[in-house]
Design a protein around this motif. Structure first.
Motif: not given
Lengths: 241, 290
Positions: B165-166, B168-169, B172-173, B177
């Motif tokens: 998740r980290a 992907r975060a 994305q941004n 993050a």
């Protein structure tokens, strides 16, 4: 016992060779809403960067409830209860609203029970989190996005929330909702420090007001006094003395 | 019937390309690094597999976790010792660094293994599976299925674990993050390691389905870069779609006009750059583009 949530003492900070903050002194009372206003380039956003540890002060000190946080990393400052809602683009657009909120609890990920409790608390406080749980954050309207951004910071149960222009780009209905939420947060004992270009709104929301100019605090007074100050009015509200 | 055969071969090829290109997309998505060394990591993974197989006779597919784990660790070391110093100087410098790494790896492979083709011979190397009237070469089928398993594991990891998740975060941004306490330095080296792990796993798979040679990394990286440009730089789903499309184009080229296969393959990429430069699923353009 000190009533100060945050104190900045004679802080100098900047980028490269230039100092944006030039000996800034600021005191934020526990449980208050304090609003910083000032012209562009006054150093308002730099204050937030120094508090959150993204920019180190070259001189002076930053105290959180009396303890220095000047030398802590951004993650450590976050762990100490200081969260931030930036001006824009804080969410992860391809993740769902629920996943965005969970990511806000990244620092407490090793305590799933606590994370679950906080999630329930945030859902109760900000219903949109439950209503739009599975919707990608990138599909939300501006007002909804801002509510989710605030919800995401609340999952760490912060004592101090920094908000950079929470009304920016929002329609009047969303501004009202966000304003209501900001007021509600302080009722739970949290402290809010916000930057607002909309001086009328900022001072309406805040208990205390701070006017910055050229990297220093020029006026620090109760918000209602600042809202009625003819000098501030002429600077920001387009009125003449 | 021929068209079904072409599609089937294309999907098999696309399955393998999907794994190979996902690491490249992951590294670009999180780090903004066009990792030109990915082809060299892939080929060196294949040589390592060949060497272990040559010494022990072990079934190569069983080496996927070993090589992937080794390459993961190596990736973290390479990022923390080299890229962390060069990354702040911009994307062009990281391209130069990764190209330099590719040349060093190619030279080292030439020194160690010699300047000749190697191939892993397994019990299924010359076998094929028959489905109706269509014959599927066993090595390609096994490589493609194994690639699909690794990709599913990677997908589950990215979707369900906190580290995933980290990642992907951050992709994305990045600023968003940092605001929630994700350390960019840690997540960057982790992303590079994971990208290299896919090259390690992919290296095992190409060793059973293709002859390997040190300089083949140029061919691989050209294909993989083409795939992620078509799919959208930094998008793993885009890389998978791009892989499937180009796998089918390549299979069709090989069947109907083998001498023009390369032209078809890169022709699709050129068309994509002309009409959809951000790629099929890409939202971002390359920062080093002009």
């Amino acid at each position: 016992m000190s009533n100060s949530a945050l104190t900045l003492k004679n802080v100098f900070a900047g980028y490269g060779g230039g100092m944006v903050l030039q000996g800034l002194d600021l005191e934020v009372r526990k449980g208050s809403i304090t609003c910083i206003v000032g012209p562009n380039g006054a150093g308002k956003s730099t204050v937030f960067r120094v508090i959150s540890g993204l920019l180190k002060a070259s001189e002076g000190d930053v105290l959180l409830a009396g303890e220095s946080i000047k030398s802590l990393s951004p993650a450590e400052i976050l762990e100490n209860g200081v969260t931030q809602v930036p001006q824009s683009r804080a969410l992860f657009p391809e993740m769902s609203v629920k996943e965005n909120i969970l990511m806000g609890g990244y620092l407490i990920r090793k305590n799933p029970k606590l994370l679950k409790e906080r999630m329930a608390m945030v859902e109760e406080m900000i219903p949109i989190v439950r209503e739009r749980a599975s919707q990608p954050a990138g599909h939300l309207s501006g007002g909804q996005r801002r509510m989710v951004e605030i919800a995401r910071t609340l999952i760490l149960d912060p004592s101090l929330i920094l908000m950079d222009e929470p009304s920016l780009g929002l329609d009047p209905k969303s501004v009202a909702l966000v304003s209501e939420l900001i007021k509600r947060m302080t009722k739970d004992g949290r402290t809010v420090l916000l930057i607002e270009q909309n001086v009328r709104l900022g001072m309406y929301l805040a208990n205390d007001g701070v006017v910055m100019e050229a990297g220093k605090v020029r006026i620090s007074a109760p918000a209602k006094d600042i809202a009625g100050d003819p000098e501030v009015a002429s600077m920001y509200l387009g009125k003449t003395k | 019937m021929e068209i079904i055969q072409v599609l089937s071969y294309g999907i098999l090829l696309g399955g393998l390309y999907s794994l190979l290109s996902s690491g490249l997309a992951l590294i670009f998505g999180v780090l903004d690094i066009v990792n030109v060394a990915q082809g060299a990591f892939l080929v060196s993974g294949a040589f390592l597999t060949w060497q272990i197989w040559d010494l022990t006779g072990i079934e190569p597919i069983l080496l996927i976790p070993v090589v992937a784990l080794l390459w993961f660790g190596l990736g973290i070391i390479i990022y923390r010792t080299l890229f962390v110093r060069v990354a702040p100087q911009g994307p062009s410098m990281t391209v130069l660094l990764s190209f330099g790494l590719a040349l060093i790896i190619e030279g080292a492979l030439n020194l160690i293994f010699g300047n000749k083709f190697k191939s892993v011979q397994t019990s299924y190397s010359l076998q094929s599976y028959k489905l109706g009237e269509i014959n599927f070469p066993a090595p390609q089928v096994i490589a493609s299925l194994a690639a699909a398993v690794v990709l599913v594991l990677l997908y589950l990891y990215l979707m369900l674990s906190w580290a995933g998740r980290a990642l992907r975060a951050t992709a994305q941004n990045r600023d968003g993050a940092a605001l929630i306490g994700i350390s960019h330095r840690k997540i960057s080296s982790f992303a590079y390691g994971l990208g290299m792990a896919t090259a390690g796993a992919g290296g095992v798979l190409i060793s059973v389905s293709y002859p390997i040679y040190p300089a083949t990394h140029y061919e691989w990286i050209s294909k993989l870069l083409g795939i992620i440009v078509l799919g959208g730089m930094g998008s793993i789903p885009g890389a998978i779609i791009g892989s499937m499309l180009l796998g089918i184009v390549e299979a069709a080229g090989n069947t109907y006009a083998p001498q023009w296969t390369i032209l078809f393959f890169y022709g699709v990429i050129i068309l994509s750059l002309l009409f959809k430069p951000e790629g099929l699923l890409g939202a971002r353009s390359r920062k080093d583009s002009v």
